[in-house]
Design an enzyme around this catalytic site. Structure first.
Site, mmCIF file in Angstrom:
data_model
loop_
_atom_site.group_PDB
_atom_site.id
_atom_site.type_symbol
_atom_site.label_atom_id
_atom_site.label_comp_id
_atom_site.label_asym_id
_atom_site.label_seq_id
_atom_site.Cartn_x
_atom_site.Cartn_y
_atom_site.Cartn_z
ATOM 1 N N LYS A 82 0.800 -1.234 0.000
ATOM 2 C CA LYS A 82 0.000 0.000 0.000
ATOM 3 C C LYS A 82 0.834 1.285 0.000
ATOM 4 O O LYS A 82 0.396 2.300 -0.545
ATOM 5 C CB LYS A 82 -0.966 0.018 1.202
ATOM 6 N N ASP A 118 -10.605 3.259 1.269
ATOM 7 C CA ASP A 118 -10.864 2.794 2.640
ATOM 8 C C ASP A 118 -11.690 3.807 3.435
ATOM 9 O O ASP A 118 -12.519 3.427 4.264
ATOM 10 C CB ASP A 118 -9.556 2.506 3.383
ATOM 11 N N ASN A 144 -2.822 2.837 16.147
ATOM 12 C CA ASN A 144 -2.305 3.957 15.362
ATOM 13 C C ASN A 144 -1.470 3.477 14.170
ATOM 14 O O ASN A 144 -0.455 4.060 13.817
ATOM 15 C CB ASN A 144 -1.477 4.902 16.256
ATOM 16 N N ALA A 147 -4.420 1.371 9.205
ATOM 17 C CA ALA A 147 -5.895 1.402 9.173
ATOM 18 C C ALA A 147 -6.428 2.597 9.954
ATOM 19 O O ALA A 147 -7.435 3.210 9.572
ATOM 20 C CB ALA A 147 -6.458 0.105 9.755
ATOM 21 N N LEU A 241 -12.916 -3.064 12.776
ATOM 22 C CA LEU A 241 -12.522 -3.260 11.379
ATOM 23 C C LEU A 241 -12.325 -4.735 11.045
ATOM 24 O O LEU A 241 -12.246 -5.110 9.884
ATOM 25 C CB LEU A 241 -11.249 -2.476 11.056
ATOM 26 N N TYR A 243 -13.612 -8.555 10.559
ATOM 27 C CA TYR A 243 -14.916 -9.119 10.187
ATOM 28 C C TYR A 243 -15.004 -10.630 10.421
ATOM 29 O O TYR A 243 -16.066 -11.225 10.218
ATOM 30 C CB TYR A 243 -15.287 -8.782 8.733
#
Length: 301
Positions: A82, A118, A144, A147, A241, A243
């Protein structure tokens, strides 16, 4: 029943890149949406397939050049690429610059353009199902890492008056705080060490877990103990966040306190919807088909 899709030389390619990538759920929901869109708007000749592609970090640059050569329309980016992808792109949207990470890349005018969906994924349920005036509300964010950056930007976009970020590593917290110093977000953002959590929980209108605590294999764990979560106000929103499992220990605790629980599945779906809109230049994405495909795949439906 939709008839089986035939992949031909005309089929356009979408992908998700990561290392590893076999665990990615994106192909499940994206291919379900693409199959449905063929049925819904057959006359547009919408012919795409979405595939997972494992790319080792040392091969990233050559792989992206290869994607351009074979005409890939766009791709999702997951761990560990990313941040590493950013220098390889021609353009990065201000949103992705703010977060410091790209999760969606599209081919535009023979150039790679990176953005981050996001934020859109995170705020979607807070703008629709649980819509309210957030301007006098307080968000408390656990963790922190990467995400948490999208969550902070999302909370700012929704207009939260205070955004508290809590972490365990003092140096990383300070770096996190400093990284927003040239942004309007800095006005509303405060960082805290974990020990300060008890005084912040009673203020929280939104409590978000961005840590991996509670994820497989530590499914019986929560980032908060019973005493800490007992002070969460009734009617607050607890948002995890994670799932899988559904629900997490964190959300089970929160619901016992009368909180509203949101899990990470909706964020996954909604960030995928936002990506498809970019790649296909289509507004009407079959959200419910994507949601149901994931739920069925995970054994929830």
């Amino acid at each position: 029943m939709t008839k089986e899709r035939l992949i031909t030389g005309k089929t356009k390619l979408l992908a998700v890149i990561g290392h590893p990538v076999e665990h990615s759920l994106s192909p499940v929901m994206h291919n379900a949406a693409l199959a449905q869109l063929v049925v819904d708007i057959a006359n547009l000749g919408l012919d795409y397939v979405y595939v997972p592609v494992a790319i080792a970090p040392e091969n990233l640059e050559v792989a992206i050049a290869g994607f351009a050569a074979i005409g890939v329309v766009g791709f999702s980016v997951t761990i560990p690429h990313k941040q590493a992808i950013m220098p390889l792109l021609s353009e990065i949207t201000p949103l992705a610059q703010t977060i410091g990470a790209v999760n969606t890349v599209s081919r535009q005018n023979n150039r790679w353009v990176g953005t981050n969906t996001d934020i859109e994924g995170f705020i979607a349920p807070l703008q629709t199902t649980y819509k309210q005036d957030w301007s006098q509300k307080v968000a408390v964010i656990l963790g922190n890492g990467g995400a948490a950056r999208a969550v902070v930007a999302g909370c700012h976009q929704l207009g939260f008056v205070k955004i508290h970020v809590i972490g365990r590593n003092v140096q990383r917290l300070q770096e996190f705080s400093n990284s927003w110093s040239n942004s309007p977000i800095a006005e509303n953002l405060q960082v805290h060490q974990w020990e300060e959590l008890p005084k912040l929980i009673p203020e929280a209108n939104l409590l978000v877990n961005t840590t991996p605590i509670g994820m497989y294999p530590k499914v019986d764990q929560s980032p908060l103990n019973g005493e800490e979560i007992a002070n969460l106000p009734t009617g607050a929103i607890a948002y995890d966040l994670i799932y899988i499992p559904k629900p997490t220990q964190f959300l089970k605790q929160a619901e016992k306190q009368g909180a509203i629980a949101i899990d990470g599945l909706e964020m996954l779906v909604q960030q995928g919807v936002a990506a498809l809109k970019i790649w296909l230049q289509q507004e009407n994405i079959p959200v419910e088909v994507m949601r149901q495909a994931l739920q069925k795949h995970l054994g929830f439906g």
